[in-house]
Design an enzyme around this catalytic site. Structure first.
Site, PDB file in Angstrom:
ATOM      1  N   LYS A  40       4.188  10.031  53.439  1.00 61.42           N
ATOM      2  CA  LYS A  40       4.440  11.249  52.665  1.00 61.42           C
ATOM      3  C   LYS A  40       5.833  11.101  52.051  1.00 61.42           C
ATOM      4  O   LYS A  40       6.843  11.307  52.714  1.00 61.42           O
ATOM      5  CB  LYS A  40       4.386  12.474  53.596  1.00 61.42           C
TER       6      LYS A  40
ATOM      7  N   GLU B  19      14.890   9.883  62.615  1.00 60.13           N
ATOM      8  CA  GLU B  19      16.192   9.402  62.121  1.00 60.13           C
ATOM      9  C   GLU B  19      16.759  10.538  61.285  1.00 60.13           C
ATOM     10  O   GLU B  19      16.261  10.813  60.190  1.00 60.13           O
ATOM     11  CB  GLU B  19      15.985   8.114  61.331  1.00 60.13           C
TER      12      GLU B  19
ATOM     13  N   CYS C 168      22.655   9.306  55.443  1.00 60.08           N
ATOM     14  CA  CYS C 168      22.760  10.062  56.701  1.00 60.08           C
ATOM     15  C   CYS C 168      23.899   9.558  57.576  1.00 60.08           C
ATOM     16  O   CYS C 168      24.483  10.335  58.324  1.00 60.08           O
ATOM     17  CB  CYS C 168      21.429  10.034  57.434  1.00 60.08           C
TER      18      CYS C 168
ATOM     19  N   GLU D 239      27.009  18.744  58.092  1.00 57.26           N
ATOM     20  CA  GLU D 239      26.661  17.667  57.161  1.00 57.26           C
ATOM     21  C   GLU D 239      26.596  18.224  55.737  1.00 57.26           C
ATOM     22  O   GLU D 239      25.868  19.173  55.470  1.00 57.26           O
ATOM     23  CB  GLU D 239      25.306  17.069  57.554  1.00 57.26           C
TER      24      GLU D 239
HETATM   25  P1  ADP Z   1      16.388  16.505  53.032  1.00 55.28           P
HETATM   26  O1  ADP Z   1      17.386  17.584  53.270  1.00 55.28           O
HETATM   27  O2  ADP Z   1      16.914  15.121  53.179  1.00 55.28           O
HETATM   28  O3  ADP Z   1      15.500  16.719  51.846  1.00 55.28           O
HETATM   29  P2  ADP Z   1      14.178  17.241  54.669  1.00 55.28           P
HETATM   30  O4  ADP Z   1      14.128  17.096  56.143  1.00 55.28           O
HETATM   31  O5  ADP Z   1      14.048  18.594  54.085  1.00 55.28           O
HETATM   32  O6  ADP Z   1      15.519  16.537  54.303  1.00 55.28           O
HETATM   33  O7  ADP Z   1      13.101  16.336  53.948  1.00 55.28           O
HETATM   34  C1  ADP Z   1      12.767  15.051  54.377  1.00 55.28           C
HETATM   35  C2  ADP Z   1      11.273  14.889  54.295  1.00 55.28           C
HETATM   36  O8  ADP Z   1      10.671  15.829  55.180  1.00 55.28           O
HETATM   37  C3  ADP Z   1      10.672  15.165  52.915  1.00 55.28           C
HETATM   38  O9  ADP Z   1       9.612  14.262  52.696  1.00 55.28           O
HETATM   39  C4  ADP Z   1      10.154  16.577  53.072  1.00 55.28           C
HETATM   40  O10 ADP Z   1       9.072  16.870  52.203  1.00 55.28           O
HETATM   41  C5  ADP Z   1       9.679  16.562  54.500  1.00 55.28           C
HETATM   42  N1  ADP Z   1       9.572  17.895  55.125  1.00 55.28           N
HETATM   43  C6  ADP Z   1      10.274  19.022  54.834  1.00 55.28           C
HETATM   44  N2  ADP Z   1       9.881  20.037  55.620  1.00 55.28           N
HETATM   45  C7  ADP Z   1       8.901  19.565  56.437  1.00 55.28           C
HETATM   46  C8  ADP Z   1       8.097  20.123  57.474  1.00 55.28           C
HETATM   47  N3  ADP Z   1       8.202  21.385  57.859  1.00 55.28           N
HETATM   48  N4  ADP Z   1       7.226  19.306  58.104  1.00 55.28           N
HETATM   49  C9  ADP Z   1       7.111  18.016  57.761  1.00 55.28           C
HETATM   50  N5  ADP Z   1       7.817  17.444  56.782  1.00 55.28           N
HETATM   51  C10 ADP Z   1       8.714  18.185  56.117  1.00 55.28           C
END
Ligand code: ADP
Length: 498
Positions: free
Chosen positions: A191, A266, A300, A401
């Protein structure tokens, strides 16, 4: 004509104006809902592609395909055959690397000089995983039971893996998940981040060309709270490998509870980078600068808490600020650009709000300090390299962060104090130490609670060396043998021979 027009989207055949579909069971398909979303260049706002938007229905289709492949033909592939596929994929990535790096630059803004420089790492990873495919094995274990009873272990692929990745390095992040899955014999549903789905989709095309059988790699672009959440919660997914924020990491753990799937995380960081007065300051200045400014701080493990021994604090921090001012900020397509835009308006808002918070808290911006509002960059999400001096440990800019090109520079007096203060964070991903004194280096290496300690360098990475977090930076490791273990189950076999 701009001198970097040669890299414009018209030169990428993949960006042909057609809908970018998702990869399920070896077929490129539209979302079951028919929904789509747009992927845009953060430097210009230009539309790059319309992408199929997956949700829980598509995730379910992909998991079904991945399970079928896992139970079926893929399980018959010998390690050598999986190795050949990985080597073929590496060759294809090598052949198409200019296009892949350009796609990364267009989709997430990183300078082309940076995305191109990732070639060695991307190929190194794929070929490392290829090597690993034939190097994994169980053990015979001498047991002490009476009589004739023999024991050994089998290492078996964990099964169907949900891989959820962020946008800050789409090609590398995709390989970091797909590679170990192929090496161990797992199947995967990738994804990509909604902000940067294009390179992962192009990599999917190359994977099919490399001979990855249908269903072994599935790619479902979509949003986190729909596609991502469905993948994390799916009862037929055996493991989730996640890279992203710690807030999302916590949600993934909760979602994984339904079937107790394996999870590796991570996550973020607020990594200390510690400069002693005896360091080679000439290398430490750019080293500490790029430990944060690289990728506009969107890494990160960036060394964002810069601890500098008080004797050299003013001079050193001033030089880092000067170094930051000298970096060339611009459109990632310009080969001379060293610092590109932030990924999105949302990220721009987040970073600029921390710039205001820092000033309100009493920190002083020696360089940068506000977004670029003049000239051709005014319409993009550009924040110049920023160095905050007068920072105290309890300020929010020293604790939270930011994920932007922002250094919080903090003075310290001695080694025990700095170890304690470096560890006074909820995170534990990276850390840096700059000194010529080998005993100080070793004491810090042992004393710091973080998954990586870089001495007289920062952000060195290798496919064979594990990377990951302590504390709220997550658990599990990527790269190295440790990562393979994350994708494997261990089975004990007992055979009574008499
Ligand atoms: P960032 O702040 O780096 O965008 P996120 O953790 O929001 O970090 O996003 C990292 C990945 O996690 C993306 O692919 C995002 O679509 C996915 N993501 C965000 N929310 C969820 C969730 N509730 N469950 C699973 N995946 C998620």
């Amino acid at each position: 004509m701009d001198r970097f027009d040669q890299f414009s989207p018209e030169h990428v055949p993949f960006l042909d104006g057609r809908l970018k579909r998702m990869l399920i069971g070896g077929q490129w398909v539209e979302a079951a809902s028919g929904k789509t979303f747009e992927s845009r260049n953060p430097a210009t706002g230009q539309l790059l592609a319309t992408v199929a938007e997956g949700d829980s229905v598509d995730v379910d289709r992909a998991v079904t395909a991945a399970r079928r492949a896992f139970n079926g033909p893929w399980s018959k592939f010998k390690p050598y055959e999986r190795q050949q596929i990985l080597l073929k994929l590496a060759d294809l990535v090598e052949r198409h690397f200019d296009e892949l790096s350009l796609l990364d630059t267009l989709d997430m803004g990183a300078p082309i000089s940076r995305t191109r420089a990732n070639k060695r790492r991307a190929l190194g990873m794929l070929r490392y995983y290829a090597g690993m495919a034939t190097a994994l094995h169980g053990e015979t274990i001498e047991n002490s039971l009476p009589g004739e009873i023999f024991s050994y272990t089998l290492k078996e692929p964990v099964g169907v893996v949900g891989a959820i990745i962020p946008w800050n390095g789409p090609l590398g992040a995709s390989i970091w998940k797909i590679g170990p899955a192929l090496a161990t014999g797992c199947t995967v549903i990738l994804k990509p981040a909604e902000e940067a789905p294009l390179t992962p989709l192009r990599l999917g095309e190359l994977a099919l060309e490399a001979g990855v059988p249908e269903g072994v790699i599935n790619i479902v672009p979509g949003f986190g709270d729909t596609a991502g959440a469905a993948l994390a919660a799916h009862p037929d997914v055996d493991k989730v490998a996640f890279t992203g924020s710690h807030i999302t990491g916590q949600k993934i753990i909760q979602a994984s509870a339904g079937n107790l799937k394996r999870v590796s995380l991570e996550l973020g960081g607020k990594s200390p980078d510690i400069v002693f007065s005896d360091a080679d300051l000439e290398t430490a200045v750019p080293g500490a600068g790029m430990a944060v400014f690289a990728n506009s701080g969107q890494i990160c493990s960036a060394g964002t808490r810069l601890f500098v021994e008080r004797r050299v604090y003013d001079e050193f921090v001033g030089q880092v600020a000067e170094f930051g001012r000298g970096l060339r900020v611009g459109n990632g397509l310009d080969p001379d650009t060293q610092i590109g835009p932030l990924i999105s308006e949302q990220q721009l808002d987040r970073v600029t709000s921390y710039l205001s918070i820092g000033k309100q808290e009493g920190a002083r911006a020696l360089s940068g300090g506000s977004r670029i509002t003049d000239g051709p960059l005014a319409s993009g999400y550009f924040v110049p390299p920023t160095v905050f001096a007068n920072v105290r440990d309890d300020m929010r800019i020293a604790q939270e962060e930011i994920f932007g090109p922002v250094i919080s520079a903090i003075p310290f007096e001695d080694i025990d104090e700095v170890i304690q203060r470096a560890n006074a964070t909820t995170f534990g991903l990276g850390s840096g130490v700059w000194t010529k004194d080998v005993s100080k280096a070793h004491r810090l290496a042992k004393g710091i609670r973080a998954g990586s300690v870089w001495v007289n360098c920062y952000q060195a990475m290798d496919p064979a060396v594990p990377f990951g977090g302590y504390k709220m930076s997550g658990y599990g490791r990527e790269s190295g043998l440790q990562q393979m273990e994350e994708y494997l189950n261990v089975k004990a076999v007992w055979i009574k021979t008499a």
